[in-house]
Design a protein around this motif. Structure first.
Motif, PDB file in Angstrom:
ATOM      1  N   ASN A 324       0.462  -0.994   0.148  1.00  0.00           N
ATOM      2  CA  ASN A 324       0.140   0.274  -0.049  1.00  0.00           C
ATOM      3  C   ASN A 324       0.554   1.053  -0.233  1.00  0.00           C
ATOM      4  O   ASN A 324       2.163   1.291   0.839  1.00  0.00           O
ATOM      5  CB  ASN A 324      -0.969  -0.055   1.510  1.00  0.00           C
ATOM      6  N   ARG A 325       0.436   1.994  -0.970  1.00  0.00           N
ATOM      7  CA  ARG A 325       1.342   3.663  -0.915  1.00  0.00           C
ATOM      8  C   ARG A 325       0.646   5.177  -0.913  1.00  0.00           C
ATOM      9  O   ARG A 325      -0.674   4.859  -1.420  1.00  0.00           O
ATOM     10  CB  ARG A 325       2.283   3.627  -2.326  1.00  0.00           C
ATOM     11  N   THR A 326       0.853   5.482   0.463  1.00  0.00           N
ATOM     12  CA  THR A 326       0.092   6.852   0.336  1.00  0.00           C
ATOM     13  C   THR A 326       0.933   8.185   0.139  1.00  0.00           C
ATOM     14  O   THR A 326       2.345   7.956  -0.204  1.00  0.00           O
ATOM     15  CB  THR A 326       0.339   7.370   2.013  1.00  0.00           C
ATOM     16  N   TRP A 327       0.923   8.710  -1.000  1.00  0.00           N
ATOM     17  CA  TRP A 327       1.360  10.034  -0.984  1.00  0.00           C
ATOM     18  C   TRP A 327       1.319  11.246  -0.851  1.00  0.00           C
ATOM     19  O   TRP A 327      -0.405  11.508  -0.586  1.00  0.00           O
ATOM     20  CB  TRP A 327       1.279  10.032  -2.823  1.00  0.00           C
ATOM     21  N   PHE A 328       2.267  11.891  -0.541  1.00  0.00           N
ATOM     22  CA  PHE A 328       1.821  13.344   0.410  1.00  0.00           C
ATOM     23  C   PHE A 328       2.400  14.529  -0.402  1.00  0.00           C
ATOM     24  O   PHE A 328       3.128  14.588  -1.521  1.00  0.00           O
ATOM     25  CB  PHE A 328       2.524  13.835   1.556  1.00  0.00           C
ATOM     26  N   ALA A 329       2.012  15.808  -0.829  1.00  0.00           N
ATOM     27  CA  ALA A 329       2.522  17.632  -0.495  1.00  0.00           C
ATOM     28  C   ALA A 329       2.647  17.366  -2.521  1.00  0.00           C
ATOM     29  O   ALA A 329       3.698  16.881  -2.787  1.00  0.00           O
ATOM     30  CB  ALA A 329       3.791  17.114  -0.023  1.00  0.00           C
ATOM     31  N   LYS A 330       1.854  17.089  -2.752  1.00  0.00           N
ATOM     32  CA  LYS A 330       1.158  17.452  -4.721  1.00  0.00           C
ATOM     33  C   LYS A 330       2.454  15.977  -5.238  1.00  0.00           C
ATOM     34  O   LYS A 330       2.633  16.281  -6.101  1.00  0.00           O
ATOM     35  CB  LYS A 330       1.641  18.334  -4.716  1.00  0.00           C
ATOM     36  N   ASN A 331       1.611  15.387  -4.192  1.00  0.00           N
ATOM     37  CA  ASN A 331       3.090  13.748  -4.881  1.00  0.00           C
ATOM     38  C   ASN A 331       4.268  14.031  -4.946  1.00  0.00           C
ATOM     39  O   ASN A 331       4.721  13.175  -5.288  1.00  0.00           O
ATOM     40  CB  ASN A 331       2.920  13.400  -6.166  1.00  0.00           C
ATOM     41  N   LYS A 332       5.040  14.381  -4.255  1.00  0.00           N
ATOM     42  CA  LYS A 332       6.158  14.768  -3.553  1.00  0.00           C
ATOM     43  C   LYS A 332       7.165  13.748  -2.165  1.00  0.00           C
ATOM     44  O   LYS A 332       8.607  13.314  -2.471  1.00  0.00           O
ATOM     45  CB  LYS A 332       6.903  16.134  -3.311  1.00  0.00           C
ATOM     46  N   LEU A 333       5.836  13.005  -2.044  1.00  0.00           N
ATOM     47  CA  LEU A 333       6.556  12.860  -0.502  1.00  0.00           C
ATOM     48  C   LEU A 333       5.382  11.163  -1.436  1.00  0.00           C
ATOM     49  O   LEU A 333       4.143  11.474  -1.543  1.00  0.00           O
ATOM     50  CB  LEU A 333       6.359  13.109   0.394  1.00  0.00           C
TER      51      LEU A 333
END
Length: 458
Positions: A324-333
């Motif tokens: 499972n993958r979670t992206w943050f900060a407009k996909n920067k993290l």
């Protein structure tokens, strides 16, 4: 169906598809998976386009994979066992340098990607096929990751006919690390093929589907293990909104070196789902999971698939992996967590240990083993492995990824390199190995490690 009948049908099908090229207009009808976002998918290119996209005949590609990993087993010889992603412990290493690209002129097409770094040795070493016949295929091909040429037919959303060396999709993960959610692949991916040599036809009847038959030399092999080629194919579906990807890869061949009566079947199946997508969010911008399950077996030549008996032990492969993958900060993290499990009686797909624990043939004398104390891989030998990992990615742009990963791997038997390593009592290849002495390869049942990787793609 007889083996020869399949080859004849495949050849007839290939001739029929080629004949379509003379009756189809040169006008482009569509593109494979046209308009569908694949940048989030595990095992896919996360770039939305190439910086070289306006070049007419050649689109270059450059990839670099540099890593440092520390195993808490701290092997004396700095050697990693059981991985195609890593080779050395407690050292900065160039795992892979690829450069090449895609060529096109009219409907003619080709792709060439070179391969340098530790993976050019780590990946081909389990291929037995170069020991059959003359010329060292492992050396001839090891500096190429892809090299194929073919023809594109402008029908439906495209038909490609290619011959040469191309990537395998079995196991979901990409051979190129910048495309993967995790660095150290789970057992399902790491113990299944990274490449094929042969021919394929990619048929895209519309923008959502791909149907791809193969006829290849064998299971991740430069040459043939026996006389029969490997037969298989891929079917992939992607939803129009880009939130779902479902695929199956299936394979049949004779891949036990010198045992032509032993056949192998393998089925690899994955589903990927993006269940949240708000790319401009400064908080959670995207969430997705990938689930892969494999089932396979070998039968004949002294083994009996899933049925165990005293004279013909079971020899099969079962595995699953989930991330499972979670992206943050407009996909920067991004944060990824997951793991997997594998069971492989007979150990026919297990990545063999290196050094004095290697059961592979000695390149100088194929009648002998590389290692003096080889890891056994006989019919009936049991092997079960499981792993979990988590990582954090920082992606300042679409070409660069900084990854910090922790992984714990386990096996039912001694398998990973322990503190004593697998080379010698000093860890040096120059130290003699005395078979009557007390030193033996130090194979342990688990390992934990931290990996730092810099992944670049242009």
């Amino acid at each position: 169906m007889k083996k020869s009948s399949f080859s004849i049908l495949y050849t007839s099908f290939l001739i029929g598809v080629l004949s379509c090229a003379y009756t189809v207009s040169a006008q482009q009808k569509g593109e494979p998976f046209e308009g569908i976002d694949q940048t989030w998918q595990n095992g896919s290119d996360r770039r939305d386009s190439s910086v070289f996209k306006n070049m007419k005949y050649f689109t270059p590609s450059i990839l670099m994979d540099i890593n440092y990993n520390y195993s808490f087993n701290n092997p004396i010889d700095n050697t990693v066992v059981g991985s195609t992603a890593l080779a050395r412990h407690n050292e900065l290493q160039l795992s892979a340098l690829h450069f090449g690209g895609d060529l096109s002129y009219g409907n003619a097409r080709a792709r060439v990607m070179t391969q340098f770094g530790t993976r050019s040795t780590v990946v081909p070493r389990n291929d037995f096929s170069p020991y059959r016949g003359q010329y060292n295929l492992a050396n001839v091909y090891r500096y190429l990751s892809e090299a194929y040429a073919g023809y594109h037919i402008n029908k439906w959303n495209g038909i490609n006919i290619d011959f040469g060396m191309f990537m395998s999709y079995i196991g979901l993960n990409s051979y190129y690390q910048p495309e993967n959610w995790e660095y150290q692949a789970s057992f399902t991916s790491d113990n299944t093929p990274w490449f094929f040599v042969g021919s394929r036809i990619q048929i895209h009847p519309n923008k959502n589907w791909k149907i791809e038959p193969w006829i290849i030399n064998g299971w991740q092999s430069y040459g043939k293990f026996n006389k029969m080629p490997g037969l298989g194919g891929n079917i992939t579906y992607m939803s129009s909104n880009g939130n779902w990807k479902v695929l199956t890869n299936d394979y049949f061949g004779t891949d036990a070196a010198g045992i032509p009566d032993r056949v192998r079947f393998h089925s690899d199946n994955s589903v990927l789902h993006r269940y949240l997508n708000q790319p401009q969010s400064k908080g959670i911008s995207r969430m997705a999971f990938s689930l892969t399950g494999d089932i396979g077996f070998e039968k004949g030549g002294g083994v009996n698939g899933f049925d165990n008996s005293p004279n013909k032990p079971a020899q099969y492969f079962l595995s699953v992996m989930f991330y499972n993958r979670t992206w943050f900060a407009k996909n920067k993290l991004a944060w990824t967590i997951g793991g997997g499990w594998m069971k492989n009686p007979g150990r026919y797909l297990v990545l063999y240990p290196t050094g004095q624990a290697s059961p592979l043939p000695n390149p100088q004398d194929p009648t002998k083993r590389e290692g003096m104390f080889p890891f056994s891989a006989n019919p009936g030998d049991q092997f079960e492995g499981w792993d979990m990992s988590t990582n954090i990615d920082w992606m300042p742009n679409q070409s660069l990824t900084f990854r910090l990963e922790y992984i714990n791997r386990n096996a039912s038997v001694g398998y990973f390199a322990g503190g004593g390593g697998v080379t010698s009592s000093t860890g040096l290849t120059t130290t003699p190995v005395d078979p009557n002495g007390t030193w033996r390869p130090d194979l342990v049942k688990n390992e934990s490690k931290v990996i730092f990787a810099l992944l670049f793609r242009l």
